[in-house]
Design a protein around this motif. Sequence first.
Motif, PDB file in Angstrom:
ATOM      1  N   GLU A 244      33.036  12.998  26.175  1.00 49.83           N
ATOM      2  CA  GLU A 244      31.938  13.355  25.280  1.00 49.83           C
ATOM      3  C   GLU A 244      31.983  12.529  24.007  1.00 49.83           C
ATOM      4  OE1 GLU A 244      30.155  17.323  23.025  1.00 49.83           O
ATOM      5  OE2 GLU A 244      31.916  17.453  24.323  1.00 49.83           O
ATOM      6  N   GLY A 245      30.835  12.014  23.632  1.00 49.44           N
ATOM      7  CA  GLY A 245      30.734  11.248  22.406  1.00 49.44           C
ATOM      8  C   GLY A 245      31.215   9.824  22.528  1.00 49.44           C
ATOM      9  N   SER A 246      31.404   9.329  23.771  1.00 45.72           N
ATOM     10  CA  SER A 246      31.956   7.989  23.955  1.00 45.72           C
ATOM     11  C   SER A 246      30.904   6.966  24.331  1.00 45.72           C
ATOM     12  CB  SER A 246      33.030   8.014  25.041  1.00 45.72           C
ATOM     13  OG  SER A 246      32.445   8.376  26.279  1.00 45.72           O
ATOM     14  N   ALA A 247      29.611   7.341  24.253  1.00 47.35           N
ATOM     15  CA  ALA A 247      28.568   6.414  24.672  1.00 47.35           C
ATOM     16  C   ALA A 247      28.587   5.136  23.852  1.00 47.35           C
ATOM     17  CB  ALA A 247      27.211   7.085  24.569  1.00 47.35           C
ATOM     18  N   ASP A 248      29.027   5.225  22.597  1.00 44.93           N
ATOM     19  CA  ASP A 248      29.011   4.055  21.722  1.00 44.93           C
ATOM     20  C   ASP A 248      30.419   3.505  21.481  1.00 44.93           C
ATOM     21  OD1 ASP A 248      27.612   2.209  20.111  1.00 44.93           O
ATOM     22  OD2 ASP A 248      28.299   3.255  18.316  1.00 44.93           O
ATOM     23  N   CYS A 249      31.388   3.950  22.261  1.00 43.81           N
ATOM     24  CA  CYS A 249      32.756   3.475  22.040  1.00 43.81           C
ATOM     25  C   CYS A 249      33.023   2.233  22.871  1.00 43.81           C
ATOM     26  CB  CYS A 249      33.760   4.576  22.402  1.00 43.81           C
ATOM     27  SG  CYS A 249      33.803   4.976  24.155  1.00 43.81           S
ATOM     28  N   GLY A 250      33.981   1.434  22.415  1.00 40.21           N
ATOM     29  CA  GLY A 250      34.395   0.257  23.178  1.00 40.21           C
ATOM     30  C   GLY A 250      33.291  -0.751  23.389  1.00 40.21           C
ATOM     31  N   GLN A 251      32.451  -0.952  22.395  1.00 34.79           N
ATOM     32  CA  GLN A 251      31.338  -1.895  22.521  1.00 34.79           C
ATOM     33  C   GLN A 251      31.434  -2.987  21.465  1.00 34.79           C
ATOM     34  OE1 GLN A 251      27.650   0.266  22.337  1.00 34.79           O
ATOM     35  NE2 GLN A 251      27.715   0.788  24.524  1.00 34.79           N
ATOM     36  N   LEU A 252      31.044  -4.176  21.875  1.00 28.92           N
ATOM     37  CA  LEU A 252      31.002  -5.331  20.976  1.00 28.92           C
ATOM     38  C   LEU A 252      29.562  -5.798  20.869  1.00 28.92           C
ATOM     39  CD1 LEU A 252      32.401  -7.683  19.393  1.00 28.92           C
ATOM     40  CD2 LEU A 252      32.489  -8.904  21.570  1.00 28.92           C
ATOM     41  N   GLU A 253      29.055  -5.816  19.657  1.00 30.50           N
ATOM     42  CA  GLU A 253      27.704  -6.323  19.405  1.00 30.50           C
ATOM     43  C   GLU A 253      27.831  -7.712  18.781  1.00 30.50           C
ATOM     44  OE1 GLU A 253      23.710  -5.239  16.765  1.00 30.50           O
ATOM     45  OE2 GLU A 253      25.315  -3.750  17.035  1.00 30.50           O
ATOM     46  N   ALA A 254      27.203  -8.706  19.423  1.00 31.47           N
ATOM     47  CA  ALA A 254      27.334 -10.092  18.974  1.00 31.47           C
ATOM     48  C   ALA A 254      25.972 -10.768  18.959  1.00 31.47           C
ATOM     49  CB  ALA A 254      28.286 -10.855  19.887  1.00 31.47           C
ATOM     50  N   ARG A 255      25.792 -11.665  17.980  1.00 33.33           N
ATOM     51  CA  ARG A 255      24.524 -12.380  17.823  1.00 33.33           C
ATOM     52  C   ARG A 255      24.678 -13.802  18.361  1.00 33.33           C
ATOM     53  NH1 ARG A 255      23.996 -11.618  12.939  1.00 33.33           N
ATOM     54  NH2 ARG A 255      22.557  -9.838  13.012  1.00 33.33           N
ATOM     55  N   LEU A 256      23.794 -14.196  19.257  1.00 35.52           N
ATOM     56  CA  LEU A 256      23.808 -15.531  19.840  1.00 35.52           C
ATOM     57  C   LEU A 256      23.144 -16.542  18.914  1.00 35.52           C
ATOM     58  CD1 LEU A 256      22.809 -14.511  23.470  1.00 35.52           C
ATOM     59  CD2 LEU A 256      25.087 -15.139  22.662  1.00 35.52           C
ATOM     60  N   ALA A 257      23.259 -17.807  19.298  1.00 31.25           N
ATOM     61  CA  ALA A 257      22.711 -18.871  18.457  1.00 31.25           C
ATOM     62  C   ALA A 257      21.197 -18.778  18.339  1.00 31.25           C
ATOM     63  CB  ALA A 257      23.117 -20.235  19.017  1.00 31.25           C
ATOM     64  N   ASP A 258      20.513 -18.232  19.357  1.00 26.77           N
ATOM     65  CA  ASP A 258      19.048 -18.125  19.299  1.00 26.77           C
ATOM     66  C   ASP A 258      18.575 -16.916  18.506  1.00 26.77           C
ATOM     67  OD1 ASP A 258      19.717 -16.055  20.960  1.00 26.77           O
ATOM     68  OD2 ASP A 258      18.693 -16.829  22.740  1.00 26.77           O
ATOM     69  N   GLY A 259      19.507 -16.144  17.922  1.00 25.96           N
ATOM     70  CA  GLY A 259      19.153 -15.000  17.122  1.00 25.96           C
ATOM     71  C   GLY A 259      19.144 -13.682  17.870  1.00 25.96           C
ATOM     72  N   SER A 260      19.195 -13.726  19.196  1.00 25.51           N
ATOM     73  CA  SER A 260      19.204 -12.491  19.967  1.00 25.51           C
ATOM     74  C   SER A 260      20.564 -11.809  19.861  1.00 25.51           C
ATOM     75  CB  SER A 260      18.879 -12.776  21.435  1.00 25.51           C
ATOM     76  OG  SER A 260      19.874 -13.617  22.007  1.00 25.51           O
ATOM     77  N   THR A 261      20.591 -10.518  20.105  1.00 22.46           N
ATOM     78  CA  THR A 261      21.820  -9.728  20.018  1.00 22.46           C
ATOM     79  C   THR A 261      22.142  -9.147  21.378  1.00 22.46           C
ATOM     80  OG1 THR A 261      21.374  -9.172  17.712  1.00 22.46           O
ATOM     81  CG2 THR A 261      22.948  -7.783  18.880  1.00 22.46           C
ATOM     82  N   GLN A 262      23.423  -9.219  21.748  1.00 26.89           N
ATOM     83  CA  GLN A 262      23.889  -8.664  23.011  1.00 26.89           C
ATOM     84  C   GLN A 262      25.004  -7.658  22.729  1.00 26.89           C
ATOM     85  OE1 GLN A 262      22.652  -9.126  26.049  1.00 26.89           O
ATOM     86  NE2 GLN A 262      21.122 -10.617  25.340  1.00 26.89           N
TER      87      GLN A 262
END
Length: 448
Positions: free
Chosen positions: A96-114
């Motif tokens: 419970e409450g782990s939906a946002d755990c262990g995630q890496l948010e990174a921005r690519l050179a074209d400006g998009s985010t993954q």
Amino acid sequence: MAHHHALPDAAAHGALPRDALPRTPVLTRVVVVVLVLLTAGATAVGLVALWPGGPAPTSPDLDYAVPGATFPRATVVRLTEPCPATAPDSVGTEPEGSADCGQLEARLADGSTQVVRVTTEVSRSGLRPGDTVVLLRLPDDAVDGAADQGALLQSAYSYAGVERRAPLLALAAVFVVLVVAVARWRGLAALVSLGVGGAVLLLFVAPALLDGAPPVAVGLTGSGATMLLVLYLTHGLSLRTSTALLGTAVGLGLTAVAGVLGSNAARLTGVGDENSGLLQALATNVRLHDLVACGVLIAAFGVLNDVTISQTSAVWELRAADPGRSRRALFASAMRIGRDHLASTVYTIVFAYAGAALPVLLLISLSSQGAATLFLSEDITAEVVRTLASAVGLVLAIPATTAVAVAVAPPPRAPAAPAGAAGPGVMGSTAAPAGAPSPDDDEHEDGR
């Protein structure tokens, strides 16, 4: 691993300048040259006989990703805490409450985010916003194929690793600057020699082993080629360097014997971990049993080179400090220096191997089994064999090199003439000639 020991200062003790020392007999010089040429000839024959017939084989099973995959770089925007461990009775359910755990948010050179999932180790690795990471992007056809087979892909992107080139290049630059600043031209020559050694490993040793050549012969040939190039490039073409080369050759031979005997006595198969097993499956030509002795040779070469150079220099400096000392006394004095060097180098070898095998040491600490049971594990036994074989070669190389150096160094100077019969500058005077220059090894080689 460089160890320096205090040697007598020739000028401070009233010794003669090096140019005034007796010259090594011509016959001795000829013998040294012949032995060096024989060593070079044997190495050349080994290179010709063992050189791989073609490029090193590759295996598609070792490809990092599917064909067409790319590795775009991205900047870390946010990294969440690692996911909590799942309880044994809730396997298959997300905490419970782990939906946002262990995630890496990174921005690519074209400006998009993954946003990609990362392991607990990555979450705790210290990555911060602004750091650069590398993502793996699968081609569209691979994503579509996975969907057709029922595989669930959250995204075509996944985490590949950290971009480490910048810190590694910075550390390498600091290393190069410091070596050149401290050791000057000799440091620059040492760096070039380091590159030569790496080229020998990549262009000859690894391809020859994959081609099925005998590992011990490959190790001896590769070490011999590196030794011939590195010693003369770093220390110059001189009788002293040639003496150190012969001592290193003797040490390598003794180390090879110790490595082969040790691995045979311990019945090592060469398959000690998953990497060895994978190598056995993919490169069937490699003789894993003999790789232990080959690895001992490669690892011991640097230490042997350090010891033989130091012992040879010690003999020459002792001769310059006391030109009238007999060869027996010269050997005894040099061996006292060698024992100090040996004492420090032996535990240096042990701790170097211990550092490389630190995970194994942790497993030993966790185990409640006795030492005899632990040595049933081949990876532990292989590390012990490598350490002891290197130490055996090192221990025997010190007296061997010292004996060769004493035989090749300038002979003892004849006893001084009776008082009043000697001219200026002859042995027996209590001080060196006024204004005699102190030898500087960093700038000159006596070549004797």
